[in-house]
Write an enzyme that holds these catalytic residues in place. Structure first.
Site, PDB file in Angstrom:
ATOM      1  N   LYS A  16       0.883  -1.223  -0.182  1.00 54.49           N
ATOM      2  CA  LYS A  16      -0.101  -0.140   0.007  1.00 54.49           C
ATOM      3  C   LYS A  16       0.915   1.297  -0.018  1.00 54.49           C
ATOM      4  CE  LYS A  16       0.686   1.419   4.461  1.00 54.49           C
ATOM      5  NZ  LYS A  16       1.473   2.705   4.837  1.00 54.49           N
ATOM      6  N   ASP A 146      -2.883  -1.734   9.829  1.00 54.64           N
ATOM      7  CA  ASP A 146      -3.107  -1.648   8.320  1.00 54.64           C
ATOM      8  C   ASP A 146      -3.443  -2.989   7.841  1.00 54.64           C
ATOM      9  OD1 ASP A 146      -1.759   0.863   8.396  1.00 54.64           O
ATOM     10  OD2 ASP A 146       0.250   0.038   7.854  1.00 54.64           O
TER      11      ASP A 146
HETATM   12  P1  ATP Z   1       3.847   0.033   8.301  1.00 51.32           P
HETATM   13  O1  ATP Z   1       3.949   0.830   7.119  1.00 51.32           O
HETATM   14  O2  ATP Z   1       2.807  -0.929   8.313  1.00 51.32           O
HETATM   15  O3  ATP Z   1       4.363   0.837   9.403  1.00 51.32           O
HETATM   16  P2  ATP Z   1       6.533  -1.085   7.085  1.00 51.32           P
HETATM   17  O4  ATP Z   1       6.059  -1.425   5.772  1.00 51.32           O
HETATM   18  O5  ATP Z   1       7.130   0.362   7.614  1.00 51.32           O
HETATM   19  O6  ATP Z   1       5.212  -1.045   7.840  1.00 51.32           O
HETATM   20  P3  ATP Z   1       7.086  -3.815   7.584  1.00 51.32           P
HETATM   21  O7  ATP Z   1       7.576  -4.222   6.235  1.00 51.32           O
HETATM   22  O8  ATP Z   1       5.685  -4.106   7.734  1.00 51.32           O
HETATM   23  O9  ATP Z   1       7.162  -2.156   7.868  1.00 51.32           O
HETATM   24  O10 ATP Z   1       8.189  -4.309   8.534  1.00 51.32           O
HETATM   25  C1  ATP Z   1       8.231  -3.317   9.787  1.00 51.32           C
HETATM   26  C2  ATP Z   1       9.004  -4.391  10.848  1.00 51.32           C
HETATM   27  O11 ATP Z   1       8.293  -5.509  11.003  1.00 51.32           O
HETATM   28  C3  ATP Z   1      10.302  -5.351  10.242  1.00 51.32           C
HETATM   29  O12 ATP Z   1      11.489  -4.431  10.325  1.00 51.32           O
HETATM   30  C4  ATP Z   1      10.326  -6.565  10.775  1.00 51.32           C
HETATM   31  O13 ATP Z   1      11.097  -6.791  11.994  1.00 51.32           O
HETATM   32  C5  ATP Z   1       8.977  -6.851  11.301  1.00 51.32           C
HETATM   33  N1  ATP Z   1       8.088  -7.992  10.656  1.00 51.32           N
HETATM   34  C6  ATP Z   1       7.346  -8.958  11.254  1.00 51.32           C
HETATM   35  N2  ATP Z   1       6.892  -9.573  10.307  1.00 51.32           N
HETATM   36  C7  ATP Z   1       7.217  -9.276   9.176  1.00 51.32           C
HETATM   37  C8  ATP Z   1       6.817  -9.816   7.692  1.00 51.32           C
HETATM   38  N3  ATP Z   1       6.083 -10.671   7.561  1.00 51.32           N
HETATM   39  N4  ATP Z   1       7.300  -8.820   6.755  1.00 51.32           N
HETATM   40  C9  ATP Z   1       8.062  -7.752   7.188  1.00 51.32           C
HETATM   41  N5  ATP Z   1       8.408  -7.686   8.150  1.00 51.32           N
HETATM   42  C10 ATP Z   1       8.038  -7.977   9.247  1.00 51.32           C
END
Ligand code: ATP
Length: 306
Positions: A16, A146
């Site tokens: 997203k 999310d």
């Molecule tokens: P958001 O925008 O929802 O805050 P994001 O996109 O910035 O999230 P994610 O890619 O979801 O961040 O990852 C955040 C942290 O979540 C990662 O650094 C990791 O340690 C942890 N994590 C746990 N499960 C997962 C997963 N399936 N995929 C990615 N990261 C994960």
């Protein structure tokens, strides 16, 4: 409970971006009320769940081109989702989850939430649980704010923590160029920085942007570009000053709009068409200020069995 005869299911789930992210004041519980407009875009994780021998429990492996920093234990949001479903439906899940990851990690693109959404949808199919849309959204919200949107996809307005969804009236297809960073930003750290930058200011309750909603309804990418808005952008740029340079390159090359996605550090540029996207991707790559570039379009559907 009837069990399906298939032993494996694959769910494709998108990333997203936030076209708008309005952040209210920090509440007593340290959370912020949000109004956000999500769009699901065509970068996907493929999550395959395969039944395994009784007693083997829930295992996970991360493959694909975005594996760095993703836990392969019970702290992975995909495993937490499977455990939640096992607890809710009162049965033991022995299954292996393979996450083929293309969604950038910690990039503000909800990769972890996407995988959790995929597991809810996948387990419903694999074990014939017949989880309703409403229940899926409710389970998703318990795992992360999310997650419900990654189930619905499309374009939607999120309120509360971002988990109370209303479909947005959006027409047309939007083309994006994404400037990716090899090092993520921590979402809590970006919110903390936002609070620090806004200390002492009177922060209004967040509101949906009328300009954005009208532009989406009119399928007018130029107006959408002008209406993009993210209250976390200054905080992300404060923690990662190089993002300002990235935003400048895109604007210089005629992007219709530029925005840090969610808590960053991914920067999303809205472009007129695929051709302009290709030109901008080349310009960003040769600018030397961007680690990696991807192109995508939206909106696309949420988590789907393939
Ligand atoms: P958001 O925008 O929802 O805050 P994001 O996109 O910035 O999230 P994610 O890619 O979801 O961040 O990852 C955040 C942290 O979540 C990662 O650094 C990791 O340690 C942890 N994590 C746990 N499960 C997962 C997963 N399936 N995929 C990615 N990261 C994960």
């Amino acid at each position: 409970m009837t069990r399906s005869s298939s032993t494996s299911v694959t769910v494709r789930v998108p990333a997203k971006i936030n076209l708008q992210l309005a952040v209210g004041p920090c509440e007593a519980d340290k959370f912020h009320n949000l109004v956000t407009v999500f769009q699901a875009i065509s970068i996907y994780d493929d999550v395959t769940i395969t039944k395994s021998e009784p007693g083997s429990g829930i295992t996970i492996a991360i493959t694909g081109d975005q594996t760095h920093g993703v836990p392969s234990d019970a702290t992975n949001l995909a495993v937490k989702a499977a455990q939640l479903i096992a607890d809710e439906y009162n049965f033991i899940i022995d299954a292996h989850i393979e996450v083929k990851k293309s969604i950038p990690v910690a990039g503000g693109m909800a990769g972890g939430s996407a995988d959790a959404a995929a597991v809810i949808v996948g387990l419903s199919e694999l074990y014939d649980l017949d989880i309703s849309r409403e229940e899926s959204l409710e389970f998703g919200a318990r795992l992360g704010s999310d997650v419900p949107f990654m189930i619905t996809g499309g374009t939607a307005i999120g309120q509360g923590r971002g988990d109370q969804l209303t479909a947005a009236l959006s027409r047309g297809t939007y083309h994006w160029v994404l400037a990716l960073s090899s090092v993520g930003l921590s979402t809590p750290a970006v919110y903390q920085e936002c609070d620090r930058l806004r200390a002492g200011l009177d922060i209004a309750a967040p509101q949906t942007s009328d300009a954005l909603m009208q532009s989406l309804l009119a399928a007018d990418p130029k107006a959408v570009g002008l209406a993009l808005q993210n209250d976390l952008q200054s905080a992300a740029c404060s923690l990662r000053p190089a993002l300002t340079l990235v935003l400048d390159v895109g604007e210089e090359y005629g992007a219709l709009g530029a925005i840090v996605s969610g808590s960053g550090p991914t920067v999303a540029f809205l472009v007129e068409n695929e051709e302009q996207g290709l030109d901008l991707a080349v310009a960003l790559t040769s600018s030397g200020v961007v680690g990696n570039v991807a192109r995508a379009f939206g909106p696309v559907p949420g988590a789907k069995v393939i």
